[in-house]
Design a protein around this motif. Structure first.
Motif, PDB file in Angstrom:
ATOM      1  N   GLU A   1       0.834  -1.209   0.000  1.00 31.91           N
ATOM      2  CA  GLU A   1       0.000   0.000   0.000  1.00 31.91           C
ATOM      3  C   GLU A   1       0.864   1.252   0.000  1.00 31.91           C
ATOM      4  O   GLU A   1       0.535   2.245  -0.643  1.00 31.91           O
ATOM      5  CB  GLU A   1      -0.932  -0.006   1.217  1.00 31.91           C
ATOM      6  N   ARG A   2       1.992   1.164   0.731  1.00 32.84           N
ATOM      7  CA  ARG A   2       2.929   2.291   0.737  1.00 32.84           C
ATOM      8  C   ARG A   2       3.397   2.599  -0.681  1.00 32.84           C
ATOM      9  O   ARG A   2       3.454   3.752  -1.098  1.00 32.84           O
ATOM     10  CB  ARG A   2       4.153   1.927   1.586  1.00 32.84           C
ATOM     11  N   GLY A   3       3.758   1.529  -1.397  1.00 38.29           N
ATOM     12  CA  GLY A   3       4.228   1.698  -2.770  1.00 38.29           C
ATOM     13  C   GLY A   3       3.127   2.235  -3.665  1.00 38.29           C
ATOM     14  O   GLY A   3       3.351   3.117  -4.508  1.00 38.29           O
ATOM     15  N   ALA A   4       1.916   1.712  -3.484  1.00 42.03           N
ATOM     16  CA  ALA A   4       0.786   2.138  -4.329  1.00 42.03           C
ATOM     17  C   ALA A   4       0.501   3.616  -4.109  1.00 42.03           C
ATOM     18  O   ALA A   4       0.191   4.353  -5.062  1.00 42.03           O
ATOM     19  CB  ALA A   4      -0.441   1.284  -4.006  1.00 42.03           C
ATOM     20  N   ALA A   5       0.613   4.070  -2.858  1.00 42.59           N
ATOM     21  CA  ALA A   5       0.325   5.472  -2.562  1.00 42.59           C
ATOM     22  C   ALA A   5       1.321   6.387  -3.272  1.00 42.59           C
ATOM     23  O   ALA A   5       0.964   7.445  -3.782  1.00 42.59           O
ATOM     24  CB  ALA A   5       0.375   5.703  -1.051  1.00 42.59           C
ATOM     25  N   ILE A   6       2.572   5.961  -3.304  1.00 41.00           N
ATOM     26  CA  ILE A   6       3.585   6.770  -3.989  1.00 41.00           C
ATOM     27  C   ILE A   6       3.353   6.742  -5.499  1.00 41.00           C
ATOM     28  O   ILE A   6       3.392   7.769  -6.184  1.00 41.00           O
ATOM     29  CB  ILE A   6       4.996   6.268  -3.630  1.00 41.00           C
ATOM     30  N   LEU A   7       3.057   5.536  -5.998  1.00 39.79           N
ATOM     31  CA  LEU A   7       2.863   5.382  -7.438  1.00 39.79           C
ATOM     32  C   LEU A   7       1.686   6.229  -7.932  1.00 39.79           C
ATOM     33  O   LEU A   7       1.698   6.736  -9.062  1.00 39.79           O
ATOM     34  CB  LEU A   7       2.645   3.895  -7.760  1.00 39.79           C
ATOM     35  N   ALA A   8       0.689   6.407  -7.070  1.00 40.90           N
ATOM     36  CA  ALA A   8      -0.498   7.187  -7.462  1.00 40.90           C
ATOM     37  C   ALA A   8      -0.139   8.638  -7.783  1.00 40.90           C
ATOM     38  O   ALA A   8      -0.841   9.301  -8.545  1.00 40.90           O
ATOM     39  CB  ALA A   8      -1.541   7.139  -6.338  1.00 40.90           C
ATOM     40  N   GLY A   9       0.966   9.107  -7.236  1.00 39.29           N
ATOM     41  CA  GLY A   9       1.366  10.490  -7.477  1.00 39.29           C
ATOM     42  C   GLY A   9       2.351  10.653  -8.617  1.00 39.29           C
ATOM     43  O   GLY A   9       2.952  11.720  -8.757  1.00 39.29           O
ATOM     44  N   VAL A  10       2.545   9.595  -9.393  1.00 33.52           N
ATOM     45  CA  VAL A  10       3.535   9.640 -10.479  1.00 33.52           C
ATOM     46  C   VAL A  10       2.797   9.466 -11.804  1.00 33.52           C
ATOM     47  O   VAL A  10       1.918   8.605 -11.897  1.00 33.52           O
ATOM     48  CB  VAL A  10       4.577   8.508 -10.295  1.00 33.52           C
ATOM     49  N   PRO A  11       3.125  10.287 -12.818  1.00 35.80           N
ATOM     50  CA  PRO A  11       2.424  10.132 -14.108  1.00 35.80           C
ATOM     51  C   PRO A  11       2.855   8.852 -14.823  1.00 35.80           C
ATOM     52  O   PRO A  11       4.037   8.680 -15.131  1.00 35.80           O
ATOM     53  CB  PRO A  11       2.860  11.377 -14.895  1.00 35.80           C
ATOM     54  N   THR A  12       1.921   7.939 -15.001  1.00 34.97           N
ATOM     55  CA  THR A  12       2.201   6.685 -15.704  1.00 34.97           C
ATOM     56  C   THR A  12       1.064   6.406 -16.665  1.00 34.97           C
ATOM     57  O   THR A  12       0.030   7.067 -16.633  1.00 34.97           O
ATOM     58  CB  THR A  12       2.287   5.499 -14.722  1.00 34.97           C
ATOM     59  N   ARG A  13       1.278   5.404 -17.513  1.00 33.43           N
ATOM     60  CA  ARG A  13       0.152   4.906 -18.312  1.00 33.43           C
ATOM     61  C   ARG A  13      -0.039   3.434 -17.965  1.00 33.43           C
ATOM     62  O   ARG A  13       0.925   2.780 -17.505  1.00 33.43           O
ATOM     63  CB  ARG A  13       0.428   5.093 -19.806  1.00 33.43           C
TER      64      ARG A  13
END
Lengths: 385, 287
Positions: free
Chosen positions: A207-219
Motif C-alpha cells: 500500500e505504501r508503494g501504491a500510494a507513492i505510485l499514485a502520485g507519479v504520471p504513468t500509463r
C-alpha cells in the motif's frame, strides 16, 4: 494488465522518472541507491536521477570488477557492486548505548535515540531483497535488534528486476532472482530499453508503494509491455555466469568437516574478510567500549566483525579457529549449511559478491562443487531453528 | 521503581534496550583463590533481581572496560551471585570489584540445566576447574528437592588444592550423607591428603545406575569430552549427558555470531547442550 500480486502494472517513461524520485521524497524518504564512487557502483545518496550510473555497466569475474560504458543510457544496466543494503539496516558501526559515571562510583545508561529519516532503497535486486529477508530472520525475529527493527520498518524498498546477469551471478541457483515477486518490495521496476524505447514497467507491492505510485504520471501497461519485461528478466536468468547446486548441501558440508578441500582453499585464502564484508547476509559483529579522555563518559559501539579474524573465536587468550582452513570452513559451512538449522533458510542468495571481491578469486560455487565431487560422510541430524 | 524487568521474546530487556547493562552494587566479595572471586550483587535501583534457572549466565559489565559472559553461581531465587576468574581486562576488573562498587548486569541468558530430566534418576555432576560455579545453583536445587532424585554424585577436579573454589562449602557437602562429593586435583604437594588425578579417574568410584542416570558436565572442553566418553563407557546413554559449552561471546542474544559451535548459538541454544546432539561437532578440531 494484472500481475500475480493482483496490483496492476503501469508504465513510467524515462522522462517522468525524476517524478518518481520526487514522489518518494515527498512521502518523507531520503533516497539511497546505486551511484559511482572510486571506480565502482556503490550505494549512496541519490539527489537527482543523474546520480545513478547512467550508461554504465560492470564487468565482473572472480577477483575482478571493472566499470565500462554501455552503448545506451540505461539507469540500471549493471549488477550488484561491493555494497549491499545491510550497510543501512545493519550499519558497519553503530552506537548501542552511552553511559556516564556517577559520583558514587556507579553509572547511568542512556538509550540510543532513534531519529533517523526513513530511507528509500532504490534499485534493490531480487537477490538483495532475499538477503534483507534473511537478515530479518537474524535481527528481527524472536528478539528484535532495536536499531535494525526501526530502520527496517521505516524503509521503502524499490526493487529493479535485472535485465542482465554478471559472470559471478547465480541467483537462479538459490531461487532469489532475477524476477521480483509482488509483495517482496514496495515498488518493483523493470527497465524496458531498446533503440526505440526507454520506459519502466512499474508495479506496487504494498500500500505504501501504491500510494507513492499514485502520485507519479504513468500509463497503464499493455500485455506487450508485460511481455517485454518478462523477456528482459528471462534473458538475465539465462545468462547466469555461475551455478551452485543447493540440493543436499547442508548434509554435504556438515558431513565433511575434514575434507582435504578445506586445506587447499586455505592455501589461497588470505583471511582478509572481504567476502564477509561484501556478503549481504553476513551478520557477525563485535562490540567495543569507547571511553572519552576523562573516562567519565563511555560509549558502546558495535562494528562488523568477521569469522576470518583470528580474535573472532578467541577463548581464554587463544583462538578456537587458529588455521585459515578452519575459518574458511566455518564461513562456508555456516553460510550454506548450519544457516538452515539456525534460520530455516540458506544464508546465500547467489549474488556473487564473495567471488568478485575475493582478492585471490576464490569461488564459493567451485569450492562446493569440489566437495560434492568427492564427498565423505553425510551430515549430522538437523535440529530445529 | 518497577519490580519486574521487561522481557522481549522471553529474553530480558533493560530500560535502555537489550544491550544496556543494569547497574548493580557489589554487596560482598569473597576471594576464592588468588584469581577467582565470588561477588554478591544487588540492583542499585532496589528492583527485584530477576530469577534465573540453574546454568544460566549474565553479561557482566565493568564501566569503561567491557562485558564478559559469566555464569550465575548462586541459588536460583536468592541474591545474584557470580564467581569470576581474572582472565582478561573485563574479568580482571570484575574480580577486583570491591564491596560497594558498581558493576553492570544484563541477563539472565541461556537455557540452563534440564533439571526435570533428572527427576527419579541418579544424578552425576562432573565439574572441572571453574566448571563448578555454574553447577552450584543446580546442586542447590537438587538438595532443596532432595527426595525427587536418586543418588547424587559430584566429582570436582581442579588443577591444584589452591585452585579449589567454594572450599568451606565443599567441606559441608562432603559431610552430608545424602550426596557424595569427590574432589580431585591434577597436582598437589605433600600437604594434600585427597585424590590426585583428572576428573575421569574418580568416575569409576561414583555410584550410580548408568541406565537410570542423568549427567551434567561443565569444565574445559577436553575435560568434558573425556568425561562424556567415560560416562558412555559406564553405560550412561548419550541422551542423558549434558555439557555446558563455552565460546567467545559478545552479545548473548544470538546476533554477533561469535559463539557458534556447529549450528548452535551457545548463548541462545545453550550453554547447556545435549551430548547426543553435539557429539558430531565435539570431535572436530578448530570448530
Amino acid at each position: 494488465m494484472e500481475t500475480a500480486g493482483g496490483s496492476s502494472a503501469s508504465v513510467l517513461s524515462r522522462e517522468a522518472f525524476p517524478r518518481l524520485l520526487e514522489a518518494i521524497r515527498a512521502a518523507g524518504y531520503r533516497i539511497v541507491g546505486p551511484t559511482i564512487r572510486d571506480g565502482a557502483i556503490v550505494y549512496g545518496e541519490i539527489a537527482r536521477v543523474e546520480d545513478l550510473p547512467i550508461g554504465w555497466t560492470d564487468r565482473q569475474e572472480a577477483g575482478t570488477y571493472r566499470l565500462e560504458r554501455r552503448d545506451d543510457a540505461a539507469l540500471f544496466g549493471y549488477n550488484v557492486g561491493p555494497h549491499s543494503w545491510k550497510k543501512y539496516l545493519f550499519p558497519a558501526r553503530e552506537r548501542l548505548f552511552s553511559a556516564t559515571g556517577t559520583a558514587d562510583g556507579g553509572f547511568t545508561v542512556q538509550a540510543e535515540p532513534r531519529d533517523e529519516a526513513p530511507l528509500a532503497f532504490l534499485g534493490m535486486r531480487g537477490c538483495e531483497l532475499a538477503a534483507v529477508a534473511i537478515q530479518d530472520r537474524v535481527f528481527d525475529g524472536r528478539v528484535p535488534d532495536p536499531g535494525y527493527h526501526a530502520r527496517r520498518q521505516a524503509c521503502l524498498r524499490i526493487a529493479v528486476e535485472c535485465g542482465q546477469a554478471g559472470a559471478t551471478c547465480f541467483c537462479t541457483s538459490m531461487g532469489t532472482g532475477p524476477a521480483v515477486r509482488g509483495g517482496s518490495a514496495d515498488l518493483i521496476l523493470t527497465e524496458l530499453l531498446s533503440p526505440e524505447r526507454h520506459e519502466f514497467l512499474i508495479r506496487a507491492g504494498s500500500e505504501r508503494g501504491a500510494a507513492i505510485l499514485a502520485g507519479v504520471p504513468t500509463r497503464p501497461a499493455t500485455d506487450e509491455d508485460a511481455r517485454a519485461a518478462a523477456a528482459r528478466v528471462e534473458s538475465a536468468a539465462g545468462a547466469m555466469g555461475r551455478r551452485l547446486d543447493p540440493a543436499g548441501l547442508r548434509d554435504l558440508l556438515l558431513g565433511n568437516p575434514e575434507h582435504p578441500r578445506w586445506q587447499l582453499v586455505a592455501e589461497r585464502c588470505l583471511a582478509c574478510t572481504n567476502c564477509t564484508l561484501a556478503c549481504p547476509t553476513c551478520f557477525c559483529s563485535s562490540s567495543e567500549e569507547v571511553p572519552d579522555l576523562s573516562g567519565a563518559k563511555v560509549e558502546r559501539w558495535r562494528r562488523w566483525d568477521s569469522c576470518f579474524n583470528s580474535a573472532f573465536s578467541e577463548l581464554h587468550h587463544a583462538p578456537v579457529r587458529k588455521s585459515t582452513s578452519s575459518r574458511y570452513r566455518q564461513w562456508m559451512t555456516h553460510k550454506l549449511a548450519s544457516w538452515h538449522d539456525q534460520f530455516d533458510s540458506s544464508g546465500c542468495v547467489g549474488c556473487g559478491r564473495c567471488i568478485t571481491w575475493c582478492p585471490v578469486g576464490i569461488d564459493i560455487t567451485e569450492e562446493v562443487a569440489a566437495i560434492r565431487a568427492t564427498p565423505g560422510a553425510s551430515g549430522p541430524a538437523r535440529r530445529s531453528p | 521503581m518497577s519490580s519486574e524487568r521487561a522481557t522481549s521474546g522471553g529474553l530480558p530487556v533493560g530500560p535502555a534496550g537489550p544491550y544496556a547493562p543494569v547497574p548493580y552494587r557489589v554487596r560482598s566479595r569473597t576471594e576464592e583463590t588468588a584469581d577467582i572471586a565470588t561477588l554478591v550483587l544487588a540492583p542499585v535501583d532496589g528492583a527485584v533481581t530477576p530469577s534465573s534457572a540453574p546454568g544460566q549466565f549474565n553479561m557482566l559489565y565493568a564501566f569503561g572496560i567491557g562485558e564478559a559472559a559469566i555464569s550465575i553461581s548462586g541459588a536460583p531465587d536468592g541474591a545474584l551471585v557470580h564467581t569470576v576468574q581474572a582472565l582478561g581486562a573485563t574479568s580482571r576488573a570484575l574480580f577486583a570489584a570491591p564491596p560497594g562498587s558498581c558493576v553492570g548486569v544484563r541477563g539472565p541468558y541461556g537455557n540452563g540445566w534440564p533439571l526435570e530430566r533428572a527427576v527419579g534418576r541418579d544424578v552425576v555432576l562432573a565439574a572441572g576447574g571453574l566448571g563448578l560455579p555454574p553447577l552450584r545453583p543446580l546442586l542447590y536445587r537438587l538438595l532443596a528437592e532432595r527426595e525427587r532424585f536418586g543418588r547424587i554424585e559430584v566429582v570436582y577436579g581442579a588443577r591444584t588444592p589452591k585452585s579449589l573454589v567454594f572450599y568451606e562449602e565443599i567441606q559441608r557437602w562432603r559431610a552430608r550423607s545424602d550426596l557424595r562429593f569427590q574432589v580431585t586435583v591434577d597436582a598437589a604437594g605433600r600437604d594434600w591428603y585427597g585424590d590426585v588425578g583428572v576428573v575421569t579417574t574418580r568416575l569409576p568410584d561414583a555410584r550410580f545406575d548408568p541406565a537410570n542416570t542423568v549427567a551434567f558436565v561443565c569444565g574445559p572442553e577436553v575435560m568434558m569430552r573425556f568425561t562424556a566418553k567415560a560416562l558412555l563407557e559406564r553405560g550412561v546413554p548419550a541422551e542423558a549427558i549434558f555439557l555446558s559449552m563455552e565460546r567467545n561471546m559478545k552479545c548473548a542474544v544470538g546476533f554477533c555470531g561469535h559463539c557458534q559451535f556447529g549450528p548452535e548459538f551457545v548463548c541462545r541454544d545453550g550453554p547447556v547442550l545435549p551430548y547426543a546432539r553435539i557429539a558430531p561437532y565435539l570431535g572436530v578440531r578448530e570448530l
